[in-house]
Enzyme design. Structure first.
Site, short mmCIF file in Angstrom:
data_model
loop_
_atom_site.label_atom_id
_atom_site.label_comp_id
_atom_site.label_asym_id
_atom_site.label_seq_id
_atom_site.Cartn_x
_atom_site.Cartn_y
_atom_site.Cartn_z
N HIS A 223 75.94 27.91 26.04
CA HIS A 223 77.35 28.06 26.37
C HIS A 223 78.23 27.20 25.48
O HIS A 223 79.22 27.67 24.90
CB HIS A 223 77.61 27.73 27.84
CG HIS A 223 79.02 27.98 28.28
ND1 HIS A 223 80.04 27.13 27.99
CD2 HIS A 223 79.57 29.01 29.00
CE1 HIS A 223 81.17 27.59 28.50
NE2 HIS A 223 80.91 28.74 29.12
N ASP A 224 77.88 25.93 25.36
CA ASP A 224 78.69 25.00 24.58
C ASP A 224 78.13 24.78 23.18
O ASP A 224 78.68 23.96 22.42
CB ASP A 224 78.77 23.65 25.29
CG ASP A 224 79.56 23.70 26.58
OD1 ASP A 224 80.09 24.79 26.91
OD2 ASP A 224 79.66 22.67 27.27
#
Length: 429
Positions: A223-224
């Site tokens: 996600h990051d």
């Protein structure tokens, strides 16, 4: 069709990995070694030793990653290697954007109009997959990396940056990727909403449940970060578990998938892979091009154990095909959908539902006459109003125009308390 064809095509389409300021660091020396880089060692284990026999598998483990286009994952070396060990589901689709509605739908058979990542709760009269499992005595748990305590109800949790101790603390855990905590009927059993230290303890103790949902933290799930970062996590965590009988026994099925793709404008197809010793040797390294969605994980579980259904999209034949090798073994007949008739699954707009403030309607009852893959009727929870069908619901209300929100949205800044915004409408209970 063999996997080499897919790899060749995907490699030509793979974009270069984006730069990231973070570098993967294993939180412990192995996936079944508890880590002080989380929030302390587990002080308890489950007692799940009873096995309910399934027709094809006796344990299913779902591992969810984040926000990656199909071609990007398929052309990443670790995923290429894993694909040789399992079945690539080349036509597996997420349902909507952004993340949270996909997680909620995969557990409860609907996303109830949700189209954002706000902090919601779903009332206890709405059933989900856990109710189906418990109805047959099948054990379950979810394991959330970096969740600070069993059953933690908060929106996020920020902890020391174990990969870079000199950096500021990092928000590794988010509630929106922990779907079971969102269902009130399930969050009331906090001992089964667990973290990765608990996973290690349960696996070593031989008490890993039969139904398992796993969410890595916000960097390990891509996600990051990037798909290459997530691949490094899989090399650390998943790859060793594939040869560990405490997790991957002879009757274990593992679904590795993504919540959604990264590019909203295209079909919401995500790389999904069936692994584990329950996959027949003759099917490893192959491709299954049947149309699947996140609802298919529900219907597959129902078919395997002969479970009742939720009476929602898990009983929609177009959207809930059972994984083919399980369908073949259980006698379930999948629906063939020509490529020209596959709907787009990249919904980003507002549709009426209980979990949207822009077009609020109460929670509708499921279709009580629906037939699911388990052929055992529809399960409902106490307190459900069966007269609230899609045909009898009141017109949608734009609560935002009234300077209000759906009763089931809580403040994203809330870190505890279920009744931050109580339900003011009796019909929504």
């Amino acid at each position: 069709m063999y996997i080499a064809t897919l790899i060749s095509l995907a490699a030509s389409l793979r974009p270069s990995a984006a730069a990231t300021a973070q570098f993967f660091a294993p939180p412990s020396s192995g996936p079944l070694v508890q880590s002080l880089n989380y929030t302390g060692v587990s002080n308890s284990t489950l007692d799940d030793r009873h096995v309910v026999e399934g027709q094809v598998f006796n344990r299913i483990i779902q591992v969810w990653l984040e926000n990656t286009n199909f071609e990007t994952a398929a052309a990443t070396p670790v995923f290429e290697s894993l694909a040789q060990q399992g079945i690539v589901l080349s036509n597996f689709n997420a349902l909507t954007h952004p993340s949270e509605p996909n997680y909620v739908a995969a557990i409860g058979g609907d996303f109830f109009g949700m189209h954002d990542d706000n902090m919601y709760r779903i009332p206890s009269n709405i059933s989900c997959v856990v109710d189906l499992l418990e109805d047959k005595g099948i054990s379950w748990a979810t394991y959330q990396e970096n969740m600070p305590a069993d059953g933690y109800y908060g929106y996020t949790y920020t902890s020391p940056n174990y990969a870079s101790p000199s950096s500021k603390p990092y928000t590794y855990y988010v509630r929106k990727h922990n779907p079971l905590i969102i269902y009130d009927g399930i969050s009331e059993d906090p001992n089964r909403i667990r973290n990765f230290n608990d996973f290690a303890a349960d696996a070593v103790n031989g008490t890993l449940p039969q139904w398992v949902f796993v969410t890595p933290n916000m960097v390990n799930d891509a996600h990051d970060t990037t798909i290459d970062f997530a691949a490094s996590f899989l090399e650390y965590w998943l790859v060793p578990l594939l040869t560990d009988p405490r997790v991957n026994g002879e009757d274990t099925l593992i679904l590795l998938t993504f919540d959604e793709n990264e590019t909203y404008e295209i079909q919401n197809r995500v790389f999904s892979l069936l692994l584990g010793n329950a996959v027949p040797d003759c099917l490893r390294g192959t491709i299954d091009d049947t149309l699947y969605t996140h609802y298919s994980s529900l219907s597959t579980v129902q078919a395997n154990w002969g479970l009742r259904s939720l009476g929602r999209q898990d009983t929609n034949p177009l959207l809930s095909n059972v994984f083919s090798f399980v369908a073949d073994a259980t006698g379930y007949e999948n629906v063939y959908v020509p490529a020209s008739e596959i709907p787009m699954f990249n919904l980003t707009g507002v549709v009426p539902g209980a979990l949207t403030s822009a077009a609020f309607v109460p929670f509708a009852a499921p279709d009580l006459e629906a037939h699911g893959a388990g052929s055992c009727g529809v399960l409902t929870r106490p307190g459900l109003d069966p007269t609230l069908t899609p045909c009898t619901l009141p017109p949608p209300v734009n609560m935002l125009a009234l300077d209000a929100t759906t009763p089931w949205q809580m403040s994203p800044k809330t870190t505890d308390g279920r009744n931050t915004i109580p339900c003011a409408n009796a019909k929504c209970r």
